[in-house]
Motif scaffolding. Structure first.
Motif, mmCIF file in Angstrom:
data_model
loop_
_atom_site.group_PDB
_atom_site.id
_atom_site.type_symbol
_atom_site.label_atom_id
_atom_site.label_comp_id
_atom_site.label_asym_id
_atom_site.label_seq_id
_atom_site.Cartn_x
_atom_site.Cartn_y
_atom_site.Cartn_z
ATOM 1 N N GLY A 74 73.512 29.039 162.883
ATOM 2 C CA GLY A 74 72.971 29.040 164.241
ATOM 3 C C GLY A 74 72.440 30.375 164.705
ATOM 4 N N ARG A 75 72.192 31.291 163.781
ATOM 5 C CA ARG A 75 71.680 32.617 164.145
ATOM 6 C C ARG A 75 70.160 32.703 164.073
ATOM 7 N NH1 ARG A 75 76.153 34.125 160.687
ATOM 8 N NH2 ARG A 75 77.916 34.710 162.011
ATOM 9 N N ALA A 76 69.512 31.643 163.585
ATOM 10 C CA ALA A 76 68.059 31.664 163.421
ATOM 11 C C ALA A 76 67.527 30.232 163.511
ATOM 12 C CB ALA A 76 67.701 32.272 162.061
ATOM 13 N N ILE A 77 66.223 30.135 163.677
ATOM 14 C CA ILE A 77 65.526 28.849 163.669
ATOM 15 C C ILE A 77 64.486 28.907 162.569
ATOM 16 C CG2 ILE A 77 63.930 27.359 164.961
ATOM 17 C CD1 ILE A 77 65.410 28.232 167.516
ATOM 18 N N GLN A 78 64.393 27.832 161.814
ATOM 19 C CA GLN A 78 63.363 27.725 160.787
ATOM 20 C C GLN A 78 62.521 26.509 161.107
ATOM 21 O OE1 GLN A 78 64.713 27.542 156.715
ATOM 22 N NE2 GLN A 78 62.646 27.816 155.934
ATOM 23 N N ASP A 79 61.207 26.651 160.896
ATOM 24 C CA ASP A 79 60.340 25.499 161.096
ATOM 25 C C ASP A 79 59.341 25.396 159.966
ATOM 26 O OD1 ASP A 79 58.015 27.207 161.843
ATOM 27 O OD2 ASP A 79 59.085 27.494 163.720
ATOM 28 N N VAL A 80 58.765 24.208 159.832
ATOM 29 C CA VAL A 80 57.709 23.931 158.864
ATOM 30 C C VAL A 80 56.520 23.398 159.659
ATOM 31 C CG1 VAL A 80 57.001 22.551 156.881
ATOM 32 C CG2 VAL A 80 59.347 23.419 157.016
ATOM 33 N N TRP A 81 55.364 24.041 159.498
ATOM 34 C CA TRP A 81 54.121 23.602 160.129
ATOM 35 C C TRP A 81 53.211 23.102 159.018
ATOM 36 C CZ3 TRP A 81 52.222 25.669 165.245
ATOM 37 C CH2 TRP A 81 53.262 26.207 166.009
ATOM 38 N N MET A 82 52.622 21.927 159.212
ATOM 39 C CA MET A 82 51.727 21.401 158.182
ATOM 40 C C MET A 82 50.506 20.735 158.806
ATOM 41 S SD MET A 82 53.952 18.205 156.758
ATOM 42 C CE MET A 82 55.545 18.970 156.942
ATOM 43 N N ILE A 83 49.377 20.989 158.179
ATOM 44 C CA ILE A 83 48.107 20.329 158.472
ATOM 45 C C ILE A 83 47.517 19.982 157.120
ATOM 46 C CG2 ILE A 83 45.813 20.551 159.475
ATOM 47 C CD1 ILE A 83 46.881 23.008 161.012
ATOM 48 N N PRO A 84 47.207 18.741 156.840
ATOM 49 C CA PRO A 84 47.406 17.553 157.663
ATOM 50 C C PRO A 84 48.853 17.099 157.643
ATOM 51 C CG PRO A 84 46.505 16.908 155.544
ATOM 52 C CD PRO A 84 46.593 18.419 155.554
ATOM 53 N N ARG A 85 49.098 15.962 158.311
ATOM 54 C CA ARG A 85 50.444 15.394 158.345
ATOM 55 C C ARG A 85 50.916 15.108 156.919
ATOM 56 N NH1 ARG A 85 52.013 12.811 163.446
ATOM 57 N NH2 ARG A 85 53.549 11.937 162.050
ATOM 58 N N LEU A 86 52.215 15.085 156.719
ATOM 59 C CA LEU A 86 52.792 14.918 155.386
ATOM 60 C C LEU A 86 52.296 13.644 154.694
ATOM 61 C CD1 LEU A 86 54.697 16.086 153.275
ATOM 62 C CD2 LEU A 86 56.571 14.840 154.380
#
Length: 189
Positions: A74-86
């Protein structure tokens, strides 16, 4: 004498925990919760409408998605951004002009010494790696750092609501005149 292979086979059960289990967290670290709230709203799944703006003013549109969650106790946030949708990704898909086809991840880590967030974005699909510093600016969140192509970059989260946000990517060669390169409207799924 015990070989390395035999030693590894007799590892304590704590080492058999899965990678996702040691990476993911159920929420923010209670000791840092107040400072971690800046990005906490991002946790979840999002659909995005993406507009790229080329230097000549032409625009191109695409769709994508974002997935974000708490990590590292809980000390960080990770995200995944993708274009196009999976579900639309395939080798022959045309690149979105001005941005390419993203499939990258951001680590957002609060640094108490800076009283700011260290932002690390890496997209092996487009071969882009950046480091930024993120801070609140009024109701917005502004991330700034050097642009790998020269100059500076500024990424802004604005109009942040529980089910939507607006994100822009800008670039400047002189840190005075900013040119918008990407405009995203996001909706929570």
């Amino acid at each position: 004498m015990t070989s390395a292979h035999t030693t590894n086979a007799q590892a304590p059960s704590s080492l058999t925990t899965s990678f996702p289990r040691v990476l993911h967290a159920h929420g923010p670290d209670p000791e840092r919760k107040a400072k971690l709230e800046l990005y906490s709203w991002l946790v979840g799944q999002w659909e995005i409408d993406v507009t790229t703006i080329l230097e000549d003013g032409r625009t191109h549109a695409g769709r994508g998605e974002i997935h974000a969650g708490w990590i590292l106790q809980g000390r960080a946030i990770q995200d995944v951004w993708m274009i196009p949708r999976l579900n639309r990704r395939r080798p022959d898909i045309e690149q979105l002009p001005g941005a390419g086809n993203w499939y990258g991840t951001t680590l957002r880590i609060y640094d108490p010494n800076l009283d700011a967030w260290r932002i690390l974005w890496n997209d092996p699909a487009t071969n882009v790696f950046t480091q930024q510093t993120g801070r609140a600016r009024g109701r917005d969140i502004v991330q700034e750092g050097p642009d790998p192509g020269g100059g500076s970059m500024r990424w802004t989260f604005a109009e942040i609501e529980p089910a939507s946000f607006h994100w822009t990517a800008e670039r400047s060669l002189d840190h005075k005149n900013w040119r918008k390169q990407v405009d995203i409207r996001a909706r929570r799924v």
